[in-house]
Scaffold this active site. Structure first.
Site, PDB file in Angstrom:
ATOM      1  N   THR A 157       0.869  -1.187   0.000  1.00 31.83           N
ATOM      2  CA  THR A 157       0.000   0.000   0.000  1.00 31.83           C
ATOM      3  C   THR A 157       0.894   1.221   0.000  1.00 31.83           C
ATOM      4  OG1 THR A 157      -1.675  -1.112   1.324  1.00 31.83           O
ATOM      5  CG2 THR A 157      -1.715   1.285   1.369  1.00 31.83           C
ATOM      6  N   VAL A 186     -12.745  -5.840   0.921  1.00 32.34           N
ATOM      7  CA  VAL A 186     -12.214  -4.512   1.231  1.00 32.34           C
ATOM      8  C   VAL A 186     -11.195  -4.713   2.345  1.00 32.34           C
ATOM      9  CG1 VAL A 186     -12.759  -2.231   2.157  1.00 32.34           C
ATOM     10  CG2 VAL A 186     -14.319  -3.321   0.537  1.00 32.34           C
ATOM     11  N   GLY A 187     -10.014  -4.153   2.187  1.00 33.62           N
ATOM     12  CA  GLY A 187      -8.959  -4.346   3.179  1.00 33.62           C
ATOM     13  C   GLY A 187      -8.944  -3.255   4.232  1.00 33.62           C
ATOM     14  N   ASP A 188      -7.789  -3.085   4.825  1.00 34.68           N
ATOM     15  CA  ASP A 188      -7.637  -2.119   5.916  1.00 34.68           C
ATOM     16  C   ASP A 188      -7.515  -0.676   5.434  1.00 34.68           C
ATOM     17  OD1 ASP A 188      -5.185  -2.848   4.707  1.00 34.68           O
ATOM     18  OD2 ASP A 188      -4.028  -2.312   6.487  1.00 34.68           O
ATOM     19  N   THR A 208       0.930  -0.810   6.265  1.00 30.37           N
ATOM     20  CA  THR A 208       0.921  -1.654   5.076  1.00 30.37           C
ATOM     21  C   THR A 208       1.089  -3.086   5.552  1.00 30.37           C
ATOM     22  OG1 THR A 208       1.993  -2.122   2.949  1.00 30.37           O
ATOM     23  CG2 THR A 208       3.404  -1.257   4.686  1.00 30.37           C
ATOM     24  N   GLY A 209       0.616  -4.022   4.758  1.00 28.95           N
ATOM     25  CA  GLY A 209       0.745  -5.425   5.152  1.00 28.95           C
ATOM     26  C   GLY A 209      -0.574  -6.153   5.059  1.00 28.95           C
TER      27      GLY A 209
HETATM   28  N1  ASP Z   1      -2.895  -3.582   3.496  1.00 29.11           N
HETATM   29  C1  ASP Z   1      -3.188  -3.878   2.121  1.00 29.11           C
HETATM   30  C2  ASP Z   1      -4.389  -4.763   2.049  1.00 29.11           C
HETATM   31  O1  ASP Z   1      -4.450  -5.731   2.780  1.00 29.11           O
HETATM   32  C3  ASP Z   1      -2.072  -4.466   1.379  1.00 29.11           C
HETATM   33  C4  ASP Z   1      -0.675  -4.114   1.837  1.00 29.11           C
HETATM   34  O2  ASP Z   1      -0.413  -3.023   2.264  1.00 29.11           O
HETATM   35  O3  ASP Z   1       0.243  -4.943   1.773  1.00 29.11           O
HETATM   36  O4  ASP Z   1      -5.245  -4.511   1.235  1.00 29.11           O
END
Ligand code: ASP
Length: 294
Positions: A157, A186-188, A208-209
């Site tokens: 992200t 939908v993610g974080d 991120t993650g």
């Molecule tokens: N956090 C993001 C998601 O899960 C992806 C990422 O930042 O690695 O959509």
């Protein structure tokens, strides 16, 4: 000053810096930084042309939060519009809502004058075709990744945060989420306090993650609240990550935090063998920081 995570930090900060340098707002700066990454042609994990879902479609999650008013706007599972963070800004500035999702977010964007276009490109089509011929189920159907459980592959992200000359803080983020996610996921990133958070009195944090895990803990809200109680940015981020590992989760993730005095720090977990870092542009000086796994 402006801070952006990951390898695209320098380009994103470059896009934001002239705005801050000429006395513009942190809000405009963060939007410019994130738009820069959203429109990169070769970036797989942010913006169009990456991380297809199980049907081969790329969808976007993004958020922006403006410190002085504590207002936020976000889009989840946005389809067929490239500048997701700008649509999020329209949600924030033009409506009383905070989060719009899916095709209805697209309809809103088109009403606001955004161009509707395919988010598929050669890279996302190739990734999806190679995956689809294997006829495997998405790893989203795997058991939860506690202990040694399998971690999902493929996500990043862009998160940016800025402080302008008035001392106002803005934070934002944008992603196309997890590769081969289930349609509708939908993610974080578009959740205030999960993907990003700021409080003008304290500072800001970006995450991120593995969003499916991290959003259960509101780690950027947690980080900012710990800074409010006096923790340094790094201490606060470390404690927010510890709260997640303390419940047994095995995940990849990172938080970068910034307090209103301009001190910054980051903690990262997992992503074995990968580089994670962030870039800081302040007063004409630009620096990159590499973050070791905790
Ligand atoms: N956090 C993001 C998601 O899960 C992806 C990422 O930042 O690695 O959509």
């Amino acid at each position: 000053m402006v801070i952006t995570n990951w390898q695209f930090a320098a380009g994103a900060n470059n896009a934001a810096w002239p705005i801050l340098d000429s006395g513009g707002t942190a809000l405009d700066a963060v939007e410019a930084a994130i738009n820069h990454v959203e429109l990169l042609t070769d970036e797989f994990y942010v913006g169009y042309g990456g991380s297809p879902n199980t049907l081969g479609e790329t969808t976007l999650d993004a958020m922006i939060m403006w410190g002085p008013s504590h207002d936020a706007g976000a889009v989840g599972c946005l389809k067929r519009v490239k500048k997701a963070v700008s649509v999020a800004r329209h949600v924030m500035e033009r409506t009383q809502h905070t989060l719009l999702v899916g095709d209805d977010a697209t309809r809103f964007a088109v009403e606001m004058g955004f161009v509707e276009t395919s988010l598929t490109n050669g890279a996302s089509l190739k990734a999806w075709t190679e995956w689809a011929v294997k006829n495997e189920k998405s790893d989203a159907w795997q058991p939860e990744r506690r202990g040694g459980g399998q971690k999902p592959e493929g996500h990043d992200t862009v998160g940016s945060m800025a402080i302008d000359r008035q001392g106002n803080i803005c934070v934002g983020c944008s992603t196309n989420g997890r590769t081969f996610k289930l349609p509708g996921r939908v993610g974080d990133s578009p959740i205030a306090g999960a993907g990003a958070y700021c409080d003008n009195d304290v500072g800001a944090a970006i995450a991120t993650g593995d969003g499916d895990v991290m959003m259960r803990f509101l780690p950027t809200y947690h980080t900012v609240e710990l800074m409010r109680q006096g923790a340094s940015p790094e201490e606060a981020a470390r404690e927010a990550i510890r709260r997640i590992t303390g419940k047994g989760y095995n995940f990849d993730g990172a938080i970068v935090a910034l307090n209103k005095n301009g001190q910054h720090g980051s903690v990262r977990i997992g992503w074995e063998g990968e580089e994670f870092g962030y870039g800081v542009q302040r007063g004409g000086e630009s620096n990159q920081f590499s973050v070791e796994a905790m």
